[in-house]
Design an enzyme around this catalytic site. Structure first.
Site, PDB file in Angstrom:
ATOM      1  N   THR A  93      -8.201   6.566  -1.837  1.00 33.37           N
ATOM      2  CA  THR A  93      -9.703   6.099  -1.917  1.00 33.37           C
ATOM      3  C   THR A  93     -10.846   7.230  -1.748  1.00 33.37           C
ATOM      4  OG1 THR A  93      -9.418   5.121   0.128  1.00 33.37           O
ATOM      5  CG2 THR A  93      -9.450   3.529  -1.570  1.00 33.37           C
ATOM      6  N   LYS A 144     -14.657   8.744  -3.288  1.00 33.36           N
ATOM      7  CA  LYS A 144     -15.797   9.063  -2.545  1.00 33.36           C
ATOM      8  C   LYS A 144     -16.378  10.332  -2.960  1.00 33.36           C
ATOM      9  CE  LYS A 144     -14.023   6.161   1.056  1.00 33.36           C
ATOM     10  NZ  LYS A 144     -12.783   6.047   2.215  1.00 33.36           N
ATOM     11  N   LYS A 147       1.085  14.359   1.167  1.00 36.33           N
ATOM     12  CA  LYS A 147      -0.389  14.791   0.803  1.00 36.33           C
ATOM     13  C   LYS A 147      -0.464  16.085   0.471  1.00 36.33           C
ATOM     14  CE  LYS A 147      -2.413  10.758   3.147  1.00 36.33           C
ATOM     15  NZ  LYS A 147      -2.930  10.016   2.346  1.00 36.33           N
ATOM     16  N   LYS A 201      -8.093  13.947   4.572  1.00 33.75           N
ATOM     17  CA  LYS A 201      -7.467  12.478   4.781  1.00 33.75           C
ATOM     18  C   LYS A 201      -6.300  12.964   5.701  1.00 33.75           C
ATOM     19  CE  LYS A 201      -6.174  14.006   0.222  1.00 33.75           C
ATOM     20  NZ  LYS A 201      -6.448  12.870  -0.437  1.00 33.75           N
ATOM     21  N   ARG A 202      -5.425  11.763   6.112  1.00 34.32           N
ATOM     22  CA  ARG A 202      -4.623  11.940   7.036  1.00 34.32           C
ATOM     23  C   ARG A 202      -3.567  13.080   6.714  1.00 34.32           C
ATOM     24  NH1 ARG A 202      -4.007   8.087  11.535  1.00 34.32           N
ATOM     25  NH2 ARG A 202      -2.038   9.002  11.540  1.00 34.32           N
ATOM     26  N   HIS A 241       0.785  -1.083   0.022  1.00 33.02           N
ATOM     27  CA  HIS A 241       0.209   0.052  -0.048  1.00 33.02           C
ATOM     28  C   HIS A 241       0.853   1.251  -0.035  1.00 33.02           C
ATOM     29  CE1 HIS A 241      -3.991  -1.840   0.710  1.00 33.02           C
ATOM     30  NE2 HIS A 241      -3.112  -2.927   1.371  1.00 33.02           N
TER      31      HIS A 241
HETATM   32  C1  26Q Z   1       3.372   0.073  10.663  1.00 33.72           C
HETATM   33  C2  26Q Z   1       3.962  -0.463  11.670  1.00 33.72           C
HETATM   34  C3  26Q Z   1       3.881   0.337  12.803  1.00 33.72           C
HETATM   35  C4  26Q Z   1       3.121   1.148  13.115  1.00 33.72           C
HETATM   36  C5  26Q Z   1       2.195   1.715  11.922  1.00 33.72           C
HETATM   37  C6  26Q Z   1       2.314   0.860  10.623  1.00 33.72           C
HETATM   38  C7  26Q Z   1       1.542   1.426   9.670  1.00 33.72           C
HETATM   39  C8  26Q Z   1       0.057   1.673   9.766  1.00 33.72           C
HETATM   40  C9  26Q Z   1      -0.767   1.924   8.827  1.00 33.72           C
HETATM   41  C10 26Q Z   1       2.002   1.813   8.321  1.00 33.72           C
HETATM   42  C11 26Q Z   1       1.210   2.196   7.144  1.00 33.72           C
HETATM   43  C12 26Q Z   1      -0.365   2.356   7.418  1.00 33.72           C
HETATM   44  C13 26Q Z   1      -1.333   2.759   6.563  1.00 33.72           C
HETATM   45  C14 26Q Z   1      -0.871   2.859   5.238  1.00 33.72           C
HETATM   46  C15 26Q Z   1      -2.210   3.317   4.460  1.00 33.72           C
HETATM   47  O1  26Q Z   1      -3.242   3.626   4.916  1.00 33.72           O
HETATM   48  N1  26Q Z   1      -1.827   3.434   3.275  1.00 33.72           N
HETATM   49  C16 26Q Z   1      -2.796   3.946   2.260  1.00 33.72           C
HETATM   50  O2  26Q Z   1      -3.358   2.838   1.758  1.00 33.72           O
HETATM   51  C17 26Q Z   1      -4.753   3.034   0.684  1.00 33.72           C
HETATM   52  C18 26Q Z   1      -5.197   1.896   0.309  1.00 33.72           C
HETATM   53  O3  26Q Z   1      -4.750   0.981  -0.347  1.00 33.72           O
HETATM   54  C19 26Q Z   1      -4.304   4.096  -0.393  1.00 33.72           C
HETATM   55  O4  26Q Z   1      -5.246   4.250  -1.233  1.00 33.72           O
HETATM   56  C20 26Q Z   1      -3.321   4.951   0.079  1.00 33.72           C
HETATM   57  O5  26Q Z   1      -3.014   5.672  -1.160  1.00 33.72           O
HETATM   58  C21 26Q Z   1      -2.056   4.498   0.775  1.00 33.72           C
HETATM   59  O6  26Q Z   1      -1.549   5.509   1.512  1.00 33.72           O
END
Ligand code: 26Q
Length: 819
Positions: free
Chosen positions: A656, A660, A554, A548-549, A360
């Site tokens: 995503t 929306k 971003k 968004k985050r 991702h």
């Molecule tokens: C990993 C290890 C330790 C702590 C946290 C994490 C962690 C947690 C969440 C690393 C990454 C995430 C989230 C990533 C994420 O949301 N990526 C998004 O995924 C979406 C769905 O595919 C995409 O549409 C976005 O572009 C992408 O940023």
């Protein structure tokens, strides 16, 4: 209010609710609180789902169907009551039943806490996927952790983000069912001893520490579906009621403390997204989820197919949602080797036919790597298995890429004393996919290219999607009803039918109805903003939304710098012909990401200044909505005119939120990044506003020092220069020239002498021009609405039903249940 005569089915629901209130709370309807009414509705809906559930369980069992286990550390479900009712196709009945009892359904559904078990895109994607899987009658289980605290609640205090805990389970969870009888043990730490026994090695674990994993199941109903699937949430429990030894020796507090320590594993969701830090507790969470889930999967398999382990890939496919659950691979090996007695080759053959992995993100700070020492301490047997996987991998790589130690190191699962989780997935999975075309291309041509060359047929591009049931059906009921009136009701399940709206884009009557609904949604948001921010917003202004985050890539900074420039322009030309505009932001920042938090402060400071400046007050407003999550997204996507999708090209894997907003008729201003590329293909260049550097241009600039280019822009673009200088002249900080200096510094000089690494300055001019084009366009209301309709009409591709169809065809190969 005049009451309609209730239909039979609505009467039945009304009676059920009354009965639940009596039996569950011992109250009459008159004495019940609204929260009790909510719970009674949820339990009533759950009863109906449970009836279907038992049946669907039986069918899956009888058919011996292959099942999908979707492992994810995040399932950002949001509220469930109204989507469940929609999926049961009973929205009208519940609305009328509640009205007969003196309640409005919209007030009741708002009483449910959001299940905020996720950070953002990846977690929400999992939730959309499970809806589509069920709607398509595909047998699937979502597997995650039952965090006691979901993603923190954000409160803005004096313009700064502060974090509060989210105890979402505090008033109970009507949807879950505890399954204590299915509790399993997960072991941590200790030592592993190798014995030579019966002609082979066996492994003994000593002094390990056991934690119990107890599952809770949430039944999931699809839209008009035959099947009920479930989300399984694992909760950590201490094995002993109390450590009696400690207790008896008088150390009562210590005994209680130990219990607490065990249960801390499922206490809280890590709030970082697109960033990782090697925290021991996070590693424990990872192993906890995968070990519990795999024990359950193999137990289920064994109970039906006995010891025919080689048939596992025929009956189960396990999906790894980013690398976070990648330990499932060595855990599967551990169980097959140590507990089931298979040889390495037999176990590896099975394992590598069962797992599939989705990447991702390509942001390097988000690629997981763990110190192997930590593995050895916390997961000694898993560390051994990872070492063996790596040893064999190195032998293989020497065969396929001889004499190339650098390449071997880059592809290693274990190098420099670190475990590389993405490489573990690449060598242990039979399928790997990216989440949009561009993202997949970057994976296969660049960061995963060496792996991809070895087994190109393992690699797939599958563009993300969203469930239309929630993201229009449920959050925009008026638009959904209008669409159904025009093209029939099938589109909620067959999204390409939305294209039948294309001819209506030219129809004036339809344009008016479409625009009227947008206006009503904007009015609802105006009210929300007034209530929560105390700001008066003009519903006829352009609503420009970035939700968004918060992350540098971003580029909320690009947006706010443009707003500052607009503000300056209006001050310099008070008579400028300017279409009134409301800029709306909503974003959480990871609590430890200080620069992101500073950007939130900047947005709020700029908002404060502009909103209180009478000279521009009827022209620009800036609103920061706190505590962004699924429920606020539902209010924003329906009310937006402009959708901001402005990431640095090459950085947003898909996005995503972009889908929306598009679905609900917003027009996108965006870069050629992530799924914006597919949006352009679907809607055509006339109906989306693309600007900025392309991914390869960004890439080229990231390879050398750009100080000259940046300096040049700084000195020639006066509007930009002024906005930047205002970050350090106190304009937005009551004269404090230091507050926002870090932001200025990183843009103009860079952290390590590499200025503007996210191309904010480089893209500024094109962004401003594109914004101006959009403002001019908005004034031409008919043309605007036509383009907005085209966005809705061309959004069919972005249904997660299409996405799931592709996953199933290319990877999972599940058969829909035939009931
Ligand atoms: C990993 C290890 C330790 C702590 C946290 C994490 C962690 C947690 C969440 C690393 C990454 C995430 C989230 C990533 C994420 O949301 N990526 C998004 O995924 C979406 C769905 O595919 C995409 O549409 C976005 O572009 C992408 O940023």
């Amino acid at each position: 209010m005049a009451q309609k005569k209730l239909t039979k089915s609505a009467q039945a629901i009304r009676d059920e609710i009354v009965g639940k209130v009596a039996r569950h709370f011992g109250k009459t309807i008159e004495d019940a609180t609204p929260k009790m009414i909510y719970t009674a509705c949820a339990l009533t809906a759950r009863d109906q789902i449970m009836g279907k559930w038992a049946l669907s369980h039986k069918i899956v069992k009888e058919e011996g169907s292959k099942k999908l286990y979707y492992l994810s550390f995040e399932f950002l479900m949001g509220r469930l009551l109204s989507t469940n009712i929609l999926n049961l196709m009973q929205t009208a009945d519940y609305t009328n039943a509640l009205q007969a009892l003196g309640y409005s359904i919209s007030d009741i559904v708002e009483l449910e806490n959001d299940a905020g078990l996720g950070n953002g895109g990846l977690g929400r994607l999992a939730a959309c996927f499970i809806d589509s899987l069920t709607t398509l009658d595909l047998p699937a289980y979502g597997c995650t952790i039952r965090y006691e605290y979901g993603l923190f609640k954000q409160k803005i205090v004096d313009g700064y983000q502060t974090e509060l805990p989210d105890p979402w389970l505090e008033d109970g969870n009507a949807w879950e069912i505890a399954r204590p009888e299915e509790t399993v043990e997960v072991k941590f730490g200790g030592q592993v001893y190798t014995d030579w026994y019966d002609g082979r090695f066996s492994f003994r674990y000593e002094n390990s520490h056991t934690i119990l994993a107890m599952p809770y199941d949430v039944p999931l109903v699809g839209y008009d579906s035959k099947i009920v699937n479930k989300l399984r949430l694992w909760s950590a429990k201490s094995p002993d009621v109390m450590n009696m030894q400690e207790f008896n020796s008088g150390n009562y507090v210590r005994a209680v403390e130990e219990r607490q320590l065990a249960e801390v594993i499922s206490k809280v969701l890590y709030p970082e997204d697109n960033h990782t830090e090697g925290k021991e507790l996070r590693l424990k969470q990872q192993y906890f989820l995968v070990s519990a889930t795999l024990q359950w999967i193999l137990k289920e398999f064994e109970s039906r197919y006995g010891y025919e382990w080689s048939r596992i890939p025929e009956k189960a496919v396990i999906h790894i949602n980013d690398t976070h659950p990648a330990l499932a691979i060595p855990e599967m090996m551990r169980i097959l080797l140590d507990e089931k007695g298979l040889t390495w080759d037999e176990a590896w053959d099975i394992t590598t036919k069962v797992f599939a992995y989705t990447n991702h993100t390509v942001m390097s700070e988000a690629l997981e790597k763990w110190p192997v020492d930590l593995f050895r301490k916390v997961l000694p047997r898993i560390a051994m298995i990872v070492e063996e996987i790596n040893r064999r991998l190195m032998i293989y790589l020497e065969e396929v890429y001889p004499n190339d130690p650098l390449k071997h190191k880059y592809m290693a699962v274990l190098a420099d004393e670190k475990v590389y989780m993405a490489n573990l997935c690449l060598c242990g999975c039979f399928a790997v996919n990216g989440v949009s075309k561009l993202h997949t291309q970057i994976l296969t041509d660049d960061i995963f290219a060496d792996y991809c060359r070895l087994t190109p047929d393992h690699y797939h591009a599958i563009t993300n999607g969203i469930t239309f049931r929630r993201w229009i059906g449920n959050c925009n009921p008026k638009l959904a009803a209008l669409i159904t009136e025009k093209i029939g009701k099938k589109w909620l399940k067959d999204s390409e039918q939305l294209r039948n709206l294309i001819p209506l884009a030219e129809d004036e009557g339809f344009q008016q109805q479409f625009a009227q609904i947008k206006r009503e949604n904007k009015l609802a948001l105006v009210e929300y903003i007034k209530e929560h921010n105390g700001i008066d917003v003009n519903p006829d202004s352009i609503f420009d939304v970035q939700a968004k985050r918060l992350h540098e890539y971003k580029r909320q900074l690009l947006n706010i710098l443009h707003i500052i420039a607009e503000y300056n322009k209006l001050l310099e030309n008070p008579n400028l012909n300017y279409y009134p505009k409301t800029y709306i932001f909503a974003a959480k920042a990871a609590p430890g990401y200080l620069r992101a938090k500073l950007i939130i402060k900047l947005i709020n400071s700029v908002a404060e200044k502009i909103n209180n400046d009478a000279r521009v007050n009827d022209k620009i407003k800036v609103v920061f909505l706190e505590n962004y999550g699924v429920s606020i997204a539902e209010k924003l996507v329906v009310a937006a005119d402009i959708s901001e999708q402005i990431s640095t090209a090459g950085k947003e894997a898909s996005g995503t939120g972009n889908m929306k907003f598009m679905l609900n008729g917003a027009i996108t201003i965006g870069t050629l990044d992530g799924a914006n590329v597919e949006m352009l293909e679907q809607v055509g260049a006339d109906n989306i506003y693309i600007f900025g550097l392309k991914a390869d241009e960004v890439d080229a600039r990231s390879r050398y020092n750009n100080s000259d280019e940046v300096k040049d822009i700084y000195s020639t673009n006066h509007a930009l220069r002024k906005a930047l200088d205002q970050l350090i002249d106190g304009t937005f900080s009551d004269g404090n020239s230091q507050l926002f200096r870090d932001l200025y510094q990183t843009l103009v000089y860079g952290d390590y002498g590499n200025p503007d690494s996210y191309m904010v300055l480089r893209d500024f001019e094109d962004y401003c021009k594109t914004q101006e084009t959009l403002s001019l366009l908005y004034a031409d209301r008919k043309t605007w609405v036509k383009k907005a309709i085209m966005n809705t009409a061309c959004a069919g591709f972005f249904s997660s039903d299409r996405t799931i169809g592709e996953y199933n065809e290319k990877i999972w190969k599940l058969k829909p249940i035939q009931a």
